[in-house]
Design a protein around this motif. Structure first.
Motif, mmCIF file in Angstrom:
data_model
loop_
_atom_site.group_PDB
_atom_site.id
_atom_site.type_symbol
_atom_site.label_atom_id
_atom_site.label_comp_id
_atom_site.label_asym_id
_atom_site.label_seq_id
_atom_site.Cartn_x
_atom_site.Cartn_y
_atom_site.Cartn_z
ATOM 1 N N LEU A 226 0.160 15.278 -10.354
ATOM 2 C CA LEU A 226 0.305 14.681 -11.902
ATOM 3 C C LEU A 226 -1.215 14.779 -12.247
ATOM 4 C CD1 LEU A 226 2.938 12.053 -12.028
ATOM 5 C CD2 LEU A 226 3.171 14.371 -11.869
ATOM 6 N N LEU A 227 -1.613 15.668 -13.123
ATOM 7 C CA LEU A 227 -2.803 16.083 -13.513
ATOM 8 C C LEU A 227 -3.142 15.464 -14.882
ATOM 9 C CD1 LEU A 227 -5.797 17.357 -13.269
ATOM 10 C CD2 LEU A 227 -4.741 19.547 -14.314
ATOM 11 N N ASN A 228 -4.346 14.587 -15.151
ATOM 12 C CA ASN A 228 -4.619 13.920 -16.298
ATOM 13 C C ASN A 228 -3.792 12.878 -16.613
ATOM 14 O OD1 ASN A 228 -6.572 15.734 -16.675
ATOM 15 N ND2 ASN A 228 -6.001 16.747 -18.256
ATOM 16 N N ILE A 229 -3.114 12.284 -15.747
ATOM 17 C CA ILE A 229 -2.250 11.077 -15.973
ATOM 18 C C ILE A 229 -3.435 9.861 -16.423
ATOM 19 C CG2 ILE A 229 -2.334 10.402 -13.208
ATOM 20 C CD1 ILE A 229 0.227 9.107 -13.786
ATOM 21 N N ARG A 230 -2.765 9.156 -17.303
ATOM 22 C CA ARG A 230 -3.587 7.949 -17.709
ATOM 23 C C ARG A 230 -3.648 6.872 -16.803
ATOM 24 N NH1 ARG A 230 -7.102 9.923 -21.040
ATOM 25 N NH2 ARG A 230 -6.350 10.498 -23.233
ATOM 26 N N PRO A 231 -4.724 6.254 -16.725
ATOM 27 C CA PRO A 231 -4.706 5.287 -15.522
ATOM 28 C C PRO A 231 -3.548 4.033 -15.563
ATOM 29 C CG PRO A 231 -7.231 5.657 -16.177
ATOM 30 C CD PRO A 231 -5.980 6.276 -17.334
ATOM 31 N N CYS A 232 -3.175 3.510 -16.830
ATOM 32 C CA CYS A 232 -2.192 2.642 -16.890
ATOM 33 C C CYS A 232 -0.957 3.073 -16.230
ATOM 34 C CB CYS A 232 -2.083 2.238 -18.308
ATOM 35 S SG CYS A 232 -1.654 3.654 -19.500
ATOM 36 N N ASP A 233 -0.730 4.359 -16.330
ATOM 37 C CA ASP A 233 0.629 4.913 -15.860
ATOM 38 C C ASP A 233 0.529 4.904 -14.472
ATOM 39 O OD1 ASP A 233 1.911 5.247 -18.417
ATOM 40 O OD2 ASP A 233 1.206 7.042 -18.591
ATOM 41 N N ALA A 234 -0.591 5.345 -13.735
ATOM 42 C CA ALA A 234 -0.799 5.456 -12.243
ATOM 43 C C ALA A 234 -0.779 4.047 -11.935
ATOM 44 C CB ALA A 234 -1.877 6.099 -12.108
ATOM 45 N N LYS A 235 -1.390 3.014 -12.615
ATOM 46 C CA LYS A 235 -1.153 1.426 -11.985
ATOM 47 C C LYS A 235 0.332 0.910 -12.141
ATOM 48 C CE LYS A 235 -1.864 -3.102 -12.127
ATOM 49 N NZ LYS A 235 -2.518 -3.796 -11.280
ATOM 50 N N ALA A 236 1.136 1.550 -13.115
ATOM 51 C CA ALA A 236 2.519 1.318 -13.047
ATOM 52 C C ALA A 236 3.223 1.855 -11.737
ATOM 53 C CB ALA A 236 3.273 1.908 -14.542
ATOM 54 N N PHE A 237 2.892 2.814 -11.234
ATOM 55 C CA PHE A 237 3.545 3.377 -10.074
ATOM 56 C C PHE A 237 3.171 2.388 -9.036
ATOM 57 C CE2 PHE A 237 3.073 7.814 -11.681
ATOM 58 C CZ PHE A 237 3.807 7.966 -12.440
ATOM 59 N N CYS A 238 1.931 1.795 -8.959
ATOM 60 C CA CYS A 238 1.688 0.663 -7.899
ATOM 61 C C CYS A 238 2.716 -0.535 -8.103
ATOM 62 C CB CYS A 238 0.223 0.236 -8.129
ATOM 63 S SG CYS A 238 -0.873 1.785 -7.839
ATOM 64 N N VAL A 239 3.107 -1.061 -9.531
ATOM 65 C CA VAL A 239 3.794 -1.814 -9.590
ATOM 66 C C VAL A 239 5.153 -1.641 -9.023
ATOM 67 C CG1 VAL A 239 4.839 -3.340 -11.344
ATOM 68 C CG2 VAL A 239 2.482 -2.995 -11.668
ATOM 69 N N LEU A 240 5.751 -0.489 -9.624
ATOM 70 C CA LEU A 240 6.744 0.013 -8.987
ATOM 71 C C LEU A 240 6.987 0.137 -7.516
ATOM 72 C CD1 LEU A 240 8.077 2.217 -11.957
ATOM 73 C CD2 LEU A 240 8.789 -0.163 -11.459
ATOM 74 N N ASP A 241 5.866 0.627 -6.804
ATOM 75 C CA ASP A 241 5.912 0.441 -5.382
ATOM 76 C C ASP A 241 6.577 -0.906 -4.785
ATOM 77 O OD1 ASP A 241 5.137 3.212 -5.236
ATOM 78 O OD2 ASP A 241 3.194 2.799 -4.955
ATOM 79 N N LEU A 242 6.029 -1.870 -5.582
ATOM 80 C CA LEU A 242 6.436 -3.354 -4.916
ATOM 81 C C LEU A 242 7.781 -3.463 -5.142
ATOM 82 C CD1 LEU A 242 3.311 -5.143 -6.405
ATOM 83 C CD2 LEU A 242 3.607 -4.309 -4.091
ATOM 84 N N VAL A 243 8.440 -2.771 -6.140
ATOM 85 C CA VAL A 243 9.826 -3.042 -6.331
ATOM 86 C C VAL A 243 10.595 -1.980 -5.274
ATOM 87 C CG1 VAL A 243 11.545 -2.733 -7.924
ATOM 88 C CG2 VAL A 243 9.435 -3.711 -8.736
ATOM 89 N N PHE A 244 10.312 -0.723 -5.605
ATOM 90 C CA PHE A 244 11.007 0.119 -4.635
ATOM 91 C C PHE A 244 10.810 0.107 -3.133
ATOM 92 C CE2 PHE A 244 11.739 1.942 -8.941
ATOM 93 C CZ PHE A 244 12.789 2.358 -9.125
ATOM 94 N N CYS A 245 9.758 -0.625 -2.752
ATOM 95 C CA CYS A 245 9.444 -0.475 -1.384
ATOM 96 C C CYS A 245 9.187 -1.705 -0.897
ATOM 97 C CB CYS A 245 8.306 0.769 -1.195
ATOM 98 S SG CYS A 245 8.401 2.136 -1.657
ATOM 99 N N GLN A 246 9.887 -2.830 -1.589
ATOM 100 C CA GLN A 246 9.515 -4.258 -1.301
ATOM 101 C C GLN A 246 9.590 -4.370 0.540
ATOM 102 O OE1 GLN A 246 11.797 -7.308 -3.247
ATOM 103 N NE2 GLN A 246 12.266 -5.699 -4.898
ATOM 104 N N ASP A 247 10.617 -3.665 0.921
ATOM 105 C CA ASP A 247 11.054 -4.039 2.406
ATOM 106 C C ASP A 247 10.472 -2.586 3.008
ATOM 107 O OD1 ASP A 247 11.623 -3.761 5.120
ATOM 108 O OD2 ASP A 247 13.895 -4.733 4.523
ATOM 109 N N GLU A 248 9.455 -2.696 3.893
ATOM 110 C CA GLU A 248 8.632 -1.341 4.221
ATOM 111 C C GLU A 248 9.591 -0.785 5.358
ATOM 112 O OE1 GLU A 248 5.614 -3.036 7.655
ATOM 113 O OE2 GLU A 248 4.917 -2.751 5.487
ATOM 114 N N ASN A 249 10.436 -1.530 5.882
ATOM 115 C CA ASN A 249 11.346 -0.987 6.996
ATOM 116 C C ASN A 249 12.526 -0.264 6.205
ATOM 117 O OD1 ASN A 249 9.690 -1.633 9.126
ATOM 118 N ND2 ASN A 249 10.392 -3.965 8.887
ATOM 119 N N ALA A 250 12.887 -0.459 5.149
ATOM 120 C CA ALA A 250 13.703 -0.042 4.117
ATOM 121 C C ALA A 250 13.518 0.351 2.642
ATOM 122 C CB ALA A 250 15.089 -0.882 4.187
#
Ligand code: SF4
Ligand code: SF4
Length: 342
Positions: free
Chosen positions: A94-118
């Motif tokens: 993803l080229l030229n993505i705005r920093p806020c949208d990349a940060k949003a993925f970090c927030v969603l990582d915490l949701v979708f990967c809350q359990d690192e084993n699952a």
């Protein structure tokens, strides 16, 4: 890692080399709007735009995603046959993505990967196979307030590389091993380019004059905030259309349904919205968020109170301002948060 420099006139060969072994997507103009499209050259690349209309969350969390397909045939001795969807077979950029949208993925990582084993395998597979090359904001929108919610126009979190538009050149700052690999053939940036990028960062941050204050929201007990009298007023204008949630880069409500025909079927995950009455309607007929006030309150309490508590302080908002720009009845998230904070 050293900052690098790339002349815009040389960008085409950079993009073409990226596209040789990866799918490359970037914001491109389509009449009056900006959307994401696959590119294989720098021909349609844009550098003067505010942000894309839709956030790029669909690259990892598609609006409709087939999770598996199945056959339930009484003629087959194996009976029910279920097959998962294959993982992604190519890396994407993803080229030229705005920093806020990349940060949003970090927030969603915490949701979708809350359990690192699952972790959510559908989300994680695409995340692991994606390189994020950000483009710092030179001229933020009037509705942006990223600097109030742990983000900013040159924010680096979640990016593999940050590009800063310096006119005829781009400063390229590698931030991860993936970014370093892509920058391997680029020249080191001269000090004056590094200084110019630092000056632009300061100017862009100063250009963001909208702020939200969450200090009291953070301090108050959950029930006290939940019963804030402001929620008796804010819901009245809302028509529960869900537009704000579909445009939001951090909203992630979904519904899973089986779509069948004869003995064949697909299990599909679709975006849903907490603003919909049906979203929380139980089979029993009970609906814990049966009123419009309940649903509007949920959206804001979830982002600004529940998520920080549950996710180690992560706010469910990156200040992109899309919900404010798109709401048909002009509900402004900044007004809501500042009122919740009174
Ligand atoms: S976009 Fe506006 S009207 Fe629609 S659900 Fe969101 S707040 Fe309500
Ligand atoms: S709540 Fe609004 S401002 Fe915050 S991230 Fe979502 S769309 Fe952007």
């Amino acid at each position: 890692m050293h900052d690098k420099i790339i002349a815009k006139k040389d960008l085409d060969s950079f993009v073409r080399s990226l596209a040789q072994s990866r799918d490359v997507f970037a914001p491109v103009r389509d009449k009056a709007s900006m959307g994401w499209a696959q590119i294989d050259s720098a021909d349609n690349l844009e550098f003067d735009f505010l942000n894309t209309d839709f956030s790029p969350k669909a690259f990892f969390f598609p609006q409709n995603e087939r999770l598996m397909h199945f056959t339930n045939s009484s003629r087959d001795e194996d009976g029910m046959i279920m097959e998962e969807e294959p993982p992604r077979d190519r890396e994407q950029v993803l080229l030229n993505i705005r920093p806020c949208d990349a940060k949003a993925f970090c927030v969603l990582d915490l949701v979708f990967c809350q359990d690192e084993n699952a972790p959510d395998v559908y989300w994680k597979d695409k995340r692991d196979k994606t390189v994020l090359i950000g483009l710092a904001c030179k001229a933020p929108c009037p509705t942006c307030f990223c600097t109030s919610v742990n983000c900013g126009p040159h924010h680096e979190e979640g990016l593999d590389m940050l590009l800063v538009d310096l006119g005829e050149d781009l400063l390229a700052r590698p931030l991860t091993d993936k970014g370093q690999e892509l920058a391997a053939d680029l020249q080191d940036a001269p000090q004056e380019a590094v200084d110019q990028a630092a000056g632009q960062k300061k100017a862009s941050e100063e250009a963001i004059t909208s702020t939200v204050d969450m200090s009291k929201i953070n301090e108050r007990p959950v029930l006290e905030e939940y019963e804030h009298p402001y929620f008796d007023r804010v819901f009245e204008a809302c028509i529960n259309c869900g537009t704000c949630t579909f445009y939001c880069p951090t909203c992630h409500c979904f519904d899973i349904q089986d779509e069948t025909q004869d003995e064949f079927g697909h299990r599909v995950r679709n975006w849903d919205t907490c603003m919909s009455w049906l979203f929380t309607h139980h089979t029993s007929g009970h609906n814990p968020r049966g009123t419009k006030k309940d649903r509007v309150r949920q959206r804001f309490m979830h982002k600004f109170k529940y998520m920080p508590i549950k996710l180690g302080g992560a706010i469910g908002c990156v200040g992109c301002g899309r919900c404010t720009r798109k709401c048909p009845v002009n509900i402004d998230v900044r007004t809501v948060v500042n009122s919740m904070n009174e």
